[in-house]
Design a protein around this motif. Structure first.
Motif: not given
Length: 322
Positions: A198-220
């Motif tokens: 998820v972090r890589d997607a934010l850094d490299h793609v700058r999306p307005s939306r992410i499909g799924h993204g639920v594993r982000a919960i593991e990083d506050e």
């Protein structure tokens, strides 16, 4: 909660084919589907077998008319659950595998979309996706095709497929191509792969939306970043449960992320494969967390505000929630 208006942002059109429809297609083409359909259910035990079932079903849609039937059947089905808007992921690579040109594939889907709109009023748009495990060159080709705007109902670009393949940075150019063409940007991340994806997607793609993204919960800190940046998550709880990410809805992170200020939406991903539908996703959320009609409608509002549509269409859809 059947009266709640619903919207779906994350559904793979080939994955929306019901077993009944696929069996009818198999009869039409003289194909054997016993390896992945039993009775009225798809049969698979892990992600690899799921992909086999998905591809086996997709291979039975071979003409523009087949795809028109698929789109119309799916959209009329969710309209019956009070969905007023949907976005479908469409894959030029699947079109090629079926022997179709991308143009005939899109035209067939559009015919089904228009037929469903005529019969139910539902709006739909197409998001072209590159398949990650096909490699960066193929994903860039899909982005270039989407950027050429081959059909007016194509309004977004994304990347699907095996998210554990390669690094997000390898695909950044594809998203630059799509963004420069004014397309909405989404990317699958944070389902089978962890918060780093998820972090890589934010850094490299700058999306307005992410499909799924639920594993982000593991990083506050990552959850806080998603909330602060206003990135919308296309959450598909039924898919997550079916693939074994969480044992039950009570332990799914959707509600925790919502309470943390993340913009979360509900979708069904590949609904018949996961025993779900957009109506079922809303029902599960209501049952698990006690959401009332107003809270569920707020989720729909988030979806419509994040939809890849023009301003007049968005205003019309939002007006249906009042």
């Amino acid at each position: 909660m059947t009266g709640v208006r619903k919207a779906e942002l994350h559904c793979h059109i080939e994955g929306a084919a019901s077993p009944a429809l696929v069996m009818a297609q198999a009869q039409k083409y003289g194909a054997d589907v016993s390896g992945f359909i039993s009775g009225d259910r798809y049969v698979w035990s892990d992600f690899t077998e799921f992909l086999t079932a998905y591809d086996g079903a997709a291979a039975l849609f071979r003409t523009p008319q087949d795809y028109a039937l698929l789109a119309q059947t799916y959209l009329e089905g969710i309209a019956a659950e009070n969905a007023i808007y949907a976005e479908i992921f469409v894959s030029p690579d699947h079109a090629s595998a079926a022997g179709l040109t991308p143009e005939s594939y899109f035209d067939g889907l559009a015919q089904g979309i228009e037929a469903a709109k005529a019969s139910t009023g539902i709006e739909c748009r197409m998001i072209v996706v590159g398949i990650r495990h096909f490699g960066a060159e193929k994903v860039e080709a899909a982005a270039g095709l989407a950027a050429s705007r081959p059909h007016p109902l194509i309004t977004g670009f994304g990347m699907a497929g095996e998210e554990r393949f390669g690094r997000v940075a390898e695909f950044a150019r594809a998203f630059d191509i799509a963004r420069d063409a004014g397309l909405g940007i989404t990317i699958h991340a944070g389902e089978l792969a962890g918060p780093d994806s998820v972090r890589d997607a934010l850094d490299h793609v700058r999306p307005s939306r992410i499909g799924h993204g639920v594993r982000a919960i593991e990083d506050e800190a990552l959850v806080k970043r998603i909330a602060e940046e206003g990135v919308v998550l296309e959450v598909c709880p039924g898919s997550n449960l079916a693939l074994g990410l969480y044992p039950d809805m009570a332990r799914h992170p959707f509600d925790r992320m919502r309470r943390a200020g993340v913009k979360v939406t509900l979708s069904s991903d590949d609904p018949p494969h996961f025993g779900s539908s957009i109506g079922r996703e809303y029902e599960m959320a209501a049952e698990a967390w006690g959401y009332d009609a107003a809270q569920l409608t707020a989720i729909t509002r988030t979806s419509l505000e994040a939809a890849f549509v023009d301003a007049p269409t968005r205003a019309f859809l939002l007006g249906q929630l009042d």
